[in-house]
Design a protein around this motif. Structure first.
Motif, short mmCIF file in Angstrom:
data_model
loop_
_atom_site.label_atom_id
_atom_site.label_comp_id
_atom_site.label_asym_id
_atom_site.label_seq_id
_atom_site.Cartn_x
_atom_site.Cartn_y
_atom_site.Cartn_z
N ARG A 77 3.11 -1.22 10.65
CA ARG A 77 2.07 -1.73 11.62
C ARG A 77 0.65 -1.10 10.81
O ARG A 77 -0.35 -1.92 10.78
N LYS A 78 0.76 0.07 10.06
CA LYS A 78 -0.15 0.48 9.08
C LYS A 78 -0.67 -0.81 8.05
O LYS A 78 -1.69 -0.79 7.82
N LEU A 79 0.17 -1.31 7.29
CA LEU A 79 0.21 -2.18 6.28
C LEU A 79 -0.63 -3.42 7.11
O LEU A 79 -1.19 -3.90 6.19
N ASP A 80 -0.08 -3.85 8.22
CA ASP A 80 -0.80 -4.98 8.81
C ASP A 80 -2.19 -4.88 8.98
O ASP A 80 -3.22 -5.60 8.62
N ARG A 81 -2.42 -3.43 9.49
CA ARG A 81 -4.00 -3.12 9.87
C ARG A 81 -4.83 -2.98 8.45
O ARG A 81 -5.75 -3.64 8.34
N ILE A 82 -4.33 -2.74 7.22
CA ILE A 82 -4.83 -2.78 6.21
C ILE A 82 -5.13 -4.01 5.55
O ILE A 82 -6.28 -4.21 5.00
N ALA A 83 -4.00 -4.99 5.78
CA ALA A 83 -4.27 -6.10 5.52
C ALA A 83 -5.39 -6.99 6.20
O ALA A 83 -6.35 -7.74 5.54
#
Length: 320
Positions: A304-310
């Motif tokens: 989910r952190k990677l989703d938010r970064i993208a």
């Protein structure tokens, strides 16, 4: 053969019943099915059915217990050669009055003087539970039908007058069931719905073979419904998992191309590389590949952190 015919054939073959119960059953048959007609010496009674087993039962019962031999007429439809109806006719001279006396019925004026109706004169037959059951059995034989349980659950008793329908409703309700009444094409229909209620009714009238057949159908339908629910649930979960995996892979590839893995913290870089390599793996399996292993919620948190970064990077790159 329809399910209704199967039930009636079974009921016509029941044995070892007491005479009071047989008379209650016959009373219900004549009360519901016996069309009355005035004659010079009294009244005539006509019983019509398309069920051969039922016609034989009525004839043999009247002859054995009342000493009366009804006249029997068989009619075949000209349009449908397989369509056969049986009519049993008891004239006043043959003993229709005696038949009514034995069964506890009496004539009452109907809509016209030449169209008398039959009424129950001996209500005390309903004081005995066995006779109440037998009366309902006769009512089903005379004017009952039951739908194919593979399609739906519906049982009904058809009568000519609202008084008859109400009498049947009260009698059914006395066994803890909840019958209802509707009017259909000039007839009054007392009916039951729900498989459990119909099973109880079949048990009351003694149709135990039909009851078991209906129960088997209910069990199979229940199993099919449960399997369908499980399959639908699994399909929905699988679709949700696949969609999440596709979204995660797209976001991770975006990060790799526009930000670079070297800009990510070590823990996020590790899960990003694993997700790209094992795109079909679920969260639990991904967690087992980490060093040290991580639980499902921990893996989901990192993704989910990677989703938010993208998403944040896309928003900054395309402010409009």
């Amino acid at each position: 053969m329809s399910f209704s015919s199967t039930v009636k054939d079974e009921l016509c073959r029941l044995e070892n019943m007491s005479e009071c119960c047989i008379m209650s059953e016959l009373a219900a048959v004549i009360w519901l099915n016996g069309a009355a007609g005035a004659s010079a010496g009294g009244c005539n009674i006509r019983i019509t059915t398309e069920n051969a087993a039922f016609a034989r039962w009525v004839y043999s019962t009247i002859r054995k217990y009342c000493g009366i031999s009804p006249e029997v007429t068989i009619r075949k439809s000209k349009k449908l050669k397989k369509h056969v109806s049986y009519m049993l006719f008891i004239t006043a001279s043959a003993g229709s009055g005696k038949l009514l006396e034995i069964t506890g019925l009496e004539f009452a004026a109907g809509d016209g003087a030449d169209q008398p109706e039959l009424e129950l004169a001996q209500k005390d037959r309903f004081d005995r539970q066995c006779c109440r059951k037998s009366f309902l059995r006769g009512a089903f034989l005379a004017g009952g039908s039951i739908s194919d349980p593979e399609k739906t659950y519906h049982l009904e008793l058809t009568s000519r007058t609202p008084a008859q329908a109400e009498e049947l409703r009260q009698l059914i309700d006395s066994f803890g069931l909840h019958a209802r009444i509707i009017v259909r094409k000039g007839s009054y229909v007392t009916y039951l719905k729900e498989g459990e209620n119909i099973v109880d009714f079949l048990n009351i009238i003694g149709a135990h073979k039909a009851l078991m057949e209906l129960e088997n159908v209910r069990i199979m339908k229940g199993m099919r419904n449960n399997i369908n629910r499980i399959v639908n649930c699994e399909t929905a979960n699988l679709e949700k998992t696949v969609n999440a995996s596709v979204r995660q892979v797209e976001n991770i590839k975006y990060i790799e191309e526009h930000i670079g893995f070297d800009k990510l913290p070590a823990n996020l870089r590790e899960i990003a590389e694993l997700r790209l390599e094992y795109s079909d793996a679920n969260l639990t399996e991904l967690g087992q590949l980490l060093t040290p292993p991580l639980g499902k919620s921990g893996v989901n948190h990192r993704l989910r952190k990677l989703d938010r970064i993208a998403e944040d990077h896309r928003a900054k790159s395309n402010p409009g």
